[in-house]
Design a protein around this motif. Sequence first.
Motif: not given
Length: 288
Positions: A211-237
């Motif tokens: 259940t944890l795998v399902i919940l956390l995978f969904q959150v992390l897969w849809g993250t865009d880096g927010g205010h923590f990642i600024y470099s283009e080469e570190l951005k997500t899908m």
Amino acid sequence: MSAMAASSKKRLSRSLVGDITLFIFLGIFGAFMALPLVYTINNAFKPLDELFLFPPKFLVRNPTLDNFFDLFHLMADSWVPFTRYVFNTVLITAAGTVGHVVLASAAAYPLAKHRFPGSKVLFTIVVLSLMFSQHVTAVPNYVIMSWLGWIDSYIAIIAPALAASLGLYLMKQFMEQIPDALLEAAKIDGASEYHIFWQIVMPLVKPAWLTLVILLFQVLWGTDGGHFIYSEELKTMNYALSQILAGGIVRAGPGAFVALLMMSVPITIFVISQSNIIETMASSGMKE
């Protein structure tokens, strides 16, 4: 007397008509819940003229792969290859999910099966932390990441996922249901705490960590880096998707195909994990 009492009880049974009615009822609701997924799949293969039809058509009439090829050309001409966005997303998701499951389980085991001074206070703090949303803790998280020097790095997204309190709470509640007699028997047989944890406890609480795998995978897969990642080469899908959609209506086709790609992986993980959860809960129930 007991036989008469048993015969007087109302027997609950379903007829064939009742079974068929229930099946049709559940089928209708299942089809209704599947409509967003079916619509997204059809949009991914629609040409532009069908995407902007009004009123919109639910099913595609002239399926095409132009959206895929347009996406390929857009990503090929970008400064950062699309494979880099995929790698970043997979790395963050895998490291955050696996790390959280391991750390939450390792921390929940002593709280559930070992009594030590301050254990109740620690668990109370964990429960209280569930009351605070991510918006409340956003500023403190940013300050901590900045102080540690983790801004603009993968760890800035992975570390908060590792420390999520929901997993610790869920794993602790599941581990408390494991009979103490089973663990005591393992200790008498000479099993160490690490052996008990990995070989006995973790298989028994498989529904919880799946259940944890399902919940956390969904959150992390849809993250865009927010205010923590600024470099283009570190951005997500998810960030790449937002940039495609920002190009206007001419990129609606590639955007529809990327939406399908973003949905397909979490749905696949959910289907696989759900089957395992049902199987495990049906076959590994234990009572002391």
